[in-house]
Design a protein around this motif. Structure first.
Motif, PDB file in Angstrom:
ATOM      1  N   LYS A 274       0.837  -1.195   0.000  1.00 39.84           N
ATOM      2  CA  LYS A 274       0.000   0.000   0.000  1.00 39.84           C
ATOM      3  C   LYS A 274       0.870   1.242   0.000  1.00 39.84           C
ATOM      4  N   LYS A 278      -3.213   3.453  -1.813  1.00 38.67           N
ATOM      5  CA  LYS A 278      -3.535   2.587  -2.949  1.00 38.67           C
ATOM      6  C   LYS A 278      -2.744   1.287  -2.849  1.00 38.67           C
ATOM      7  N   SER A 279      -3.331   0.211  -3.368  1.00 36.09           N
ATOM      8  CA  SER A 279      -2.653  -1.086  -3.398  1.00 36.09           C
ATOM      9  C   SER A 279      -1.921  -1.254  -4.726  1.00 36.09           C
ATOM     10  N   THR A 280      -0.663  -1.625  -4.618  1.00 36.08           N
ATOM     11  CA  THR A 280       0.148  -1.850  -5.816  1.00 36.08           C
ATOM     12  C   THR A 280       0.548  -3.316  -5.888  1.00 36.08           C
TER      13      THR A 280
END
Length: 289
Positions: A274, A278-280
């Motif tokens: 994160k 946002k999640s990558t």
């Protein structure tokens, strides 16, 4: 052929292996690869009729020593050279990691060079003649190694068709190395257990090196080349898709099929981090068990 007729035993040195392969591929050298492949089996006499006369090479025994970079080797590689059995008759000793840089190399050690030349001359001047044999214990050790080696090849599905050509011939190199080691170390035509133990370590190392070279480096299709390029970039710590595109210079259309294949093979897995809420997605290589 005319040179070998006069001097049937010796060594050819080519400073660049790719140049050597290129030379053998020229029109006027057609048949040279087949000729060298035949000599590998060291026939008692090799007879070849030309337009002018008959050439008779008695007891040929040659060596070819060369070197190149891994990238250049891959560029000049042809599938036919592997499948036809020409290249698998060579011993490959890959050096992947540069341990140190020597910006101003010191003068060559002439004493070491002279010592090596002297040792080789001693082998050729040996008064030993006749057939080499095994001691009972040495024969048992060698046969046990062969049984385990062949069983491992048959049971291990990672040994593909290309790799088998190399591995099968390593059994022959085992015997060749054992004879040289035994004469040099013990000055005897009877191969001892100590010799078998030493050569077992050498051959096992060559098996690992050859397996890694053929399985991880040799490619012929664009998909295989892309796969190799991508797998080298993925680490246990992980890499994002964007970083992969930037590093490999592949398009999404080229990248996605390879990633999907690696995921299905369970060679890699997906993790998430994160950043800024946002999640990558991170692609991570699986560590060997």
């Amino acid at each position: 052929m005319e040179i070998l007729e006069i001097q049937p035993q010796g060594t050819f040195v080519f400073y660049e292996f790719l140049s050597f392969l290129g030379l053998l591929s020229r029109d006027y050298m057609q048949g040279a690869k087949a000729f060298l492949t035949d000599l590998y089996d060291t026939p008692s006499n090799y007879i070849r009729k030309t337009k002018l006369r008959e050439i008779n090479i008695k007891k040929p025994c040659i060596n070819i020593i060369s070197a190149t970079t891994l990238d250049w080797f891959m560029e000049g590689l042809k599938r036919g050279d592997l499948m036809g059995g020409f290249l698998p008759r060579f011993l490959f000793v890959p050096a992947r990691n540069k341990l140190k840089s020597i910006y101003l190399p010191p003068p060559a050690d002439e004493n070491v060079k002279a010592m090596l030349v002297n040792e080789l001359r001693n082998l050729t001047r040996s008064e030993l003649t006749g057939e080499m044999t095994f001691s009972d214990e040495a024969r048992k050790l060698y046969e046990e190694w062969c049984m385990k080696y062949e069983s491992n090849i048959q049971q291990n599905n990672k040994y593909n068709e290309l790799l088998l050509g190399f591995l099968i011939r390593l059994e022959i190199y085992f015997l060749k190395f054992a004879m040289l080691e035994n004469i040099n170390r013990f000055h005897s035509l009877t191969i001892r257990p100590e010799t078998i133990k030493t050569i077992t370590q050498v051959i096992n190392w060559l098996v690992n090196q050859t397996t890694n070279l053929v399985s991880e480096e040799i490619t012929f299709t664009k998909f295989q080349k892309d796969r190799k390029k991508i797998i080298k970039m993925i680490t246990p710590e992980g890499i994002t898709r964007r970083e992969l595109i930037r590093s490999t210079h592949l398009s999404l259309k080229e990248l996605n099929p390879v990633l999907e294949t690696l995921l299905q093979e369970e060679a890699i897995y997906i993790d998430f981090i994160k950043t800024s809420g946002k999640s990558t997605i991170l692609y991570k290589i699986k560590k060997p068990v």
